[in-house]
Motif scaffolding. Structure first.
Motif, PDB file in Angstrom:
ATOM      1  N   ALA A  36      74.905  19.064 -10.026  1.00  0.00           N
ATOM      2  CA  ALA A  36      75.284  18.749  -8.646  1.00  0.00           C
ATOM      3  C   ALA A  36      75.245  19.999  -7.778  1.00  0.00           C
ATOM      4  CB  ALA A  36      76.677  18.120  -8.612  1.00  0.00           C
ATOM      5  N   LEU A  37      75.747  21.108  -8.301  1.00  0.00           N
ATOM      6  CA  LEU A  37      75.717  22.379  -7.574  1.00  0.00           C
ATOM      7  C   LEU A  37      74.284  22.822  -7.318  1.00  0.00           C
ATOM      8  CD1 LEU A  37      77.073  24.897  -6.393  1.00  0.00           C
ATOM      9  CD2 LEU A  37      77.160  25.840  -8.724  1.00  0.00           C
TER      10      LEU A  37
ATOM     11  N   PHE B   8      71.596  20.985  -7.034  1.00  0.00           N
ATOM     12  CA  PHE B   8      70.983  20.159  -5.997  1.00  0.00           C
ATOM     13  C   PHE B   8      71.512  20.526  -4.609  1.00  0.00           C
ATOM     14  CE2 PHE B   8      69.183  17.886  -9.416  1.00  0.00           C
ATOM     15  CZ  PHE B   8      68.215  17.020  -8.917  1.00  0.00           C
ATOM     16  N   LEU B   9      72.797  20.851  -4.529  1.00  0.00           N
ATOM     17  CA  LEU B   9      73.366  21.281  -3.249  1.00  0.00           C
ATOM     18  C   LEU B   9      72.768  22.610  -2.804  1.00  0.00           C
ATOM     19  CD1 LEU B   9      77.154  20.388  -3.629  1.00  0.00           C
ATOM     20  CD2 LEU B   9      75.604  19.519  -1.888  1.00  0.00           C
ATOM     21  N   ASN B  10      72.697  23.557  -3.736  1.00  0.00           N
ATOM     22  CA  ASN B  10      72.158  24.881  -3.411  1.00  0.00           C
ATOM     23  C   ASN B  10      70.707  24.821  -2.946  1.00  0.00           C
ATOM     24  OD1 ASN B  10      74.563  26.106  -4.077  1.00  0.00           O
ATOM     25  ND2 ASN B  10      73.897  26.796  -6.101  1.00  0.00           N
ATOM     26  N   GLU B  11      69.953  23.906  -3.540  1.00  0.00           N
ATOM     27  CA  GLU B  11      68.530  23.788  -3.225  1.00  0.00           C
ATOM     28  C   GLU B  11      68.253  22.773  -2.113  1.00  0.00           C
ATOM     29  OE1 GLU B  11      66.238  25.785  -4.581  1.00  0.00           O
ATOM     30  OE2 GLU B  11      67.914  26.760  -5.654  1.00  0.00           O
TER      31      GLU B  11
ATOM     32  N   LEU C  43      69.034  11.236  -4.701  1.00  0.00           N
ATOM     33  CA  LEU C  43      68.617   9.872  -4.379  1.00  0.00           C
ATOM     34  C   LEU C  43      67.136   9.786  -4.013  1.00  0.00           C
ATOM     35  CD1 LEU C  43      71.716   8.763  -2.261  1.00  0.00           C
ATOM     36  CD2 LEU C  43      71.336   8.566  -4.731  1.00  0.00           C
ATOM     37  N   ARG C  44      66.458  10.948  -3.956  1.00  0.00           N
ATOM     38  CA  ARG C  44      65.020  10.960  -3.666  1.00  0.00           C
ATOM     39  C   ARG C  44      64.263  11.384  -4.916  1.00  0.00           C
ATOM     40  NH1 ARG C  44      66.472  13.355   1.492  1.00  0.00           N
ATOM     41  NH2 ARG C  44      66.011  15.415   0.627  1.00  0.00           N
ATOM     42  N   ALA C  45      63.334  10.540  -5.363  1.00  0.00           N
ATOM     43  CA  ALA C  45      62.616  10.780  -6.617  1.00  0.00           C
ATOM     44  C   ALA C  45      61.918  12.128  -6.631  1.00  0.00           C
ATOM     45  CB  ALA C  45      61.609   9.662  -6.864  1.00  0.00           C
ATOM     46  N   GLU C  46      61.289  12.506  -5.511  1.00  0.00           N
ATOM     47  CA  GLU C  46      60.566  13.777  -5.474  1.00  0.00           C
ATOM     48  C   GLU C  46      61.515  14.966  -5.568  1.00  0.00           C
ATOM     49  OE1 GLU C  46      60.846  12.262  -1.134  1.00  0.00           O
ATOM     50  OE2 GLU C  46      60.604  11.475  -3.169  1.00  0.00           O
ATOM     51  N   ASP C  47      62.727  14.820  -5.004  1.00  0.00           N
ATOM     52  CA  ASP C  47      63.726  15.887  -5.092  1.00  0.00           C
ATOM     53  C   ASP C  47      64.271  16.005  -6.518  1.00  0.00           C
ATOM     54  OD1 ASP C  47      63.393  16.347  -2.426  1.00  0.00           O
ATOM     55  OD2 ASP C  47      65.455  15.893  -1.833  1.00  0.00           O
ATOM     56  N   VAL C  48      64.465  14.864  -7.170  1.00  0.00           N
ATOM     57  CA  VAL C  48      64.968  14.874  -8.555  1.00  0.00           C
ATOM     58  C   VAL C  48      63.973  15.573  -9.470  1.00  0.00           C
ATOM     59  CG1 VAL C  48      65.520  13.436 -10.561  1.00  0.00           C
ATOM     60  CG2 VAL C  48      66.385  12.810  -8.296  1.00  0.00           C
ATOM     61  N   GLU C  49      62.702  15.244  -9.315  1.00  0.00           N
ATOM     62  CA  GLU C  49      61.664  15.877 -10.129  1.00  0.00           C
ATOM     63  C   GLU C  49      61.642  17.382  -9.915  1.00  0.00           C
ATOM     64  OE1 GLU C  49      56.814  15.623 -10.928  1.00  0.00           O
ATOM     65  OE2 GLU C  49      57.759  14.341  -9.414  1.00  0.00           O
ATOM     66  N   LYS C  50      61.719  17.791  -8.654  1.00  0.00           N
ATOM     67  CA  LYS C  50      61.716  19.222  -8.324  1.00  0.00           C
ATOM     68  C   LYS C  50      62.969  19.904  -8.861  1.00  0.00           C
ATOM     69  CE  LYS C  50      61.481  22.386  -4.363  1.00  0.00           C
ATOM     70  NZ  LYS C  50      61.423  22.468  -2.873  1.00  0.00           N
ATOM     71  N   GLY C  51      64.118  19.242  -8.723  1.00  0.00           N
ATOM     72  CA  GLY C  51      65.380  19.833  -9.158  1.00  0.00           C
ATOM     73  C   GLY C  51      65.456  20.033 -10.657  1.00  0.00           C
ATOM     74  N   LEU C  52      64.981  19.071 -11.406  1.00  0.00           N
ATOM     75  CA  LEU C  52      65.039  19.168 -12.864  1.00  0.00           C
ATOM     76  C   LEU C  52      64.103  20.248 -13.398  1.00  0.00           C
ATOM     77  CD1 LEU C  52      65.301  15.424 -13.938  1.00  0.00           C
ATOM     78  CD2 LEU C  52      67.101  17.153 -13.942  1.00  0.00           C
TER      79      LEU C  52
ATOM     80  N   VAL D 182      67.087   9.331 -14.356  1.00  0.00           N
ATOM     81  CA  VAL D 182      66.222  10.425 -14.790  1.00  0.00           C
ATOM     82  C   VAL D 182      67.049  11.674 -15.111  1.00  0.00           C
ATOM     83  CG1 VAL D 182      64.319  11.954 -14.124  1.00  0.00           C
ATOM     84  CG2 VAL D 182      64.267   9.545 -13.464  1.00  0.00           C
ATOM     85  N   ILE D 183      68.050  11.934 -14.291  1.00  0.00           N
ATOM     86  CA  ILE D 183      68.917  13.091 -14.523  1.00  0.00           C
ATOM     87  C   ILE D 183      69.718  12.897 -15.807  1.00  0.00           C
ATOM     88  CG2 ILE D 183      70.914  14.392 -13.674  1.00  0.00           C
ATOM     89  CD1 ILE D 183      69.894  13.891 -10.835  1.00  0.00           C
ATOM     90  N   ARG D 184      70.297  11.717 -15.987  1.00  0.00           N
ATOM     91  CA  ARG D 184      71.084  11.445 -17.186  1.00  0.00           C
ATOM     92  C   ARG D 184      70.221  11.564 -18.441  1.00  0.00           C
ATOM     93  NH1 ARG D 184      76.074   9.997 -16.220  1.00  0.00           N
ATOM     94  NH2 ARG D 184      76.353   9.758 -18.459  1.00  0.00           N
ATOM     95  N   THR D 185      69.007  11.039 -18.380  1.00  0.00           N
ATOM     96  CA  THR D 185      68.116  11.095 -19.536  1.00  0.00           C
ATOM     97  C   THR D 185      67.831  12.538 -19.931  1.00  0.00           C
ATOM     98  OG1 THR D 185      67.071   8.996 -18.945  1.00  0.00           O
ATOM     99  CG2 THR D 185      65.835  10.456 -20.408  1.00  0.00           C
ATOM    100  N   ALA D 186      67.584  13.389 -18.946  1.00  0.00           N
ATOM    101  CA  ALA D 186      67.282  14.795 -19.203  1.00  0.00           C
ATOM    102  C   ALA D 186      68.482  15.515 -19.819  1.00  0.00           C
ATOM    103  CB  ALA D 186      66.860  15.487 -17.910  1.00  0.00           C
TER     104      ALA D 186
END
Length: 226
Positions: free
Chosen positions: A42-43, A45-48, A53-62, A108-112
């Motif tokens: 969570a931190l 994603f906030l920092n970045e 909730l956006r698939a492209e952001d989740v992919e980039k964040g992970l 996707v986040i939980r799976t990772a």
């Protein structure tokens, strides 16, 4: 004593993490704080400035997410590192508490993170706490526990923790946050918080910290002796 996996689930603020840490220390087991992993995410994603909730952001964040744990030699406490930086104090703030459930609902986040957690527990001799440890992460754990406490007690404990870190928050604000997280965690589609049928429930409302720890140690002894 045989090395086993101890899965501890339960509501926020009922003493899961602090109890799990002490149990692991007494048993010589490894403690894995799954909640810290979601808080660190969570931190991140906030920092970045990324939205879970956006698939492209989740992919980039992970792709840019590295979470690790290191023992502080001075305090003998395990601390959380995000991309090489110690974030142990920052992830415990109300700012992160208000955002962590949003991150934890994303499949996707939980799976990772679950994949990382399962890898960490392969050698056994592990104590892990969270929301879905007995149901998803370690369904074959030799000992499954479900910790709970009334919301007033949980709010008071969380306020004490925050004050110890120099953060002010009203009891009502904390209580509302806990109730909101309970609602989200229990009703989310992905890996909801639940007590599995073979978990032993421990109500910590009237227990001291030492009593919580000793009760679990006694249960571990019974399991490893059978």
């Amino acid at each position: 004593m045989n090395k086993i996996v101890i899965a501890i689930d339960g509501y926020s603020g009922c003493g899961k993490s602090s109890t799990a840490k002490e149990v692991a220390k007494k048993l010589g087991f490894t403690y894995i704080d799954s909640g810290a992993m979601y808080r660190a995410t969570a931190l991140h994603f906030l920092n970045e400035n990324l939205s879970p909730l956006r698939a492209e952001d989740v992919e980039k964040g992970l792709k840019g997410l590295q979470i690790s744990f290191q023992l502080n030699p001075t305090t003998s406490q395990q601390e959380t590192y995000l991309n090489g930086v110690n974030v142990e104090n920052e992830i415990r703030t109300m700012r992160i508490s208000e955002r962590v459930s949003e991150v934890a609902t994303v499949k996707v986040i939980r799976t990772a993170l679950v994949a990382q957690q399962q890898q960490l527990g392969q050698k056994k001799g592990v104590v892990m706490d969270g929301r879905d440890i007995g149901s998803v992460v370690f369904p074959q754990a030799e000992l499954k526990l479900f910790m709970t406490a009334d919301v007033e007690t949980r709010a008071q404990r969380r306020q004490f923790e925050l004050l110890a870190k120099g953060e002010q928050a009203s009891l009502e604000e904390i209580k509302l946050n806990l109730e909101s997280r309970d609602e989200v965690d229990s009703n989310r589609t992905e890996s909801p918080l639940l007590k599995v049928s073979d978990a032993i429930e421990i109500d910590t409302s009237s227990l001291t910290f030492s009593e919580q720890v000793e009760q679990i140690i006694d249960l571990v002894k019974k399991v490893t002796l059978n």
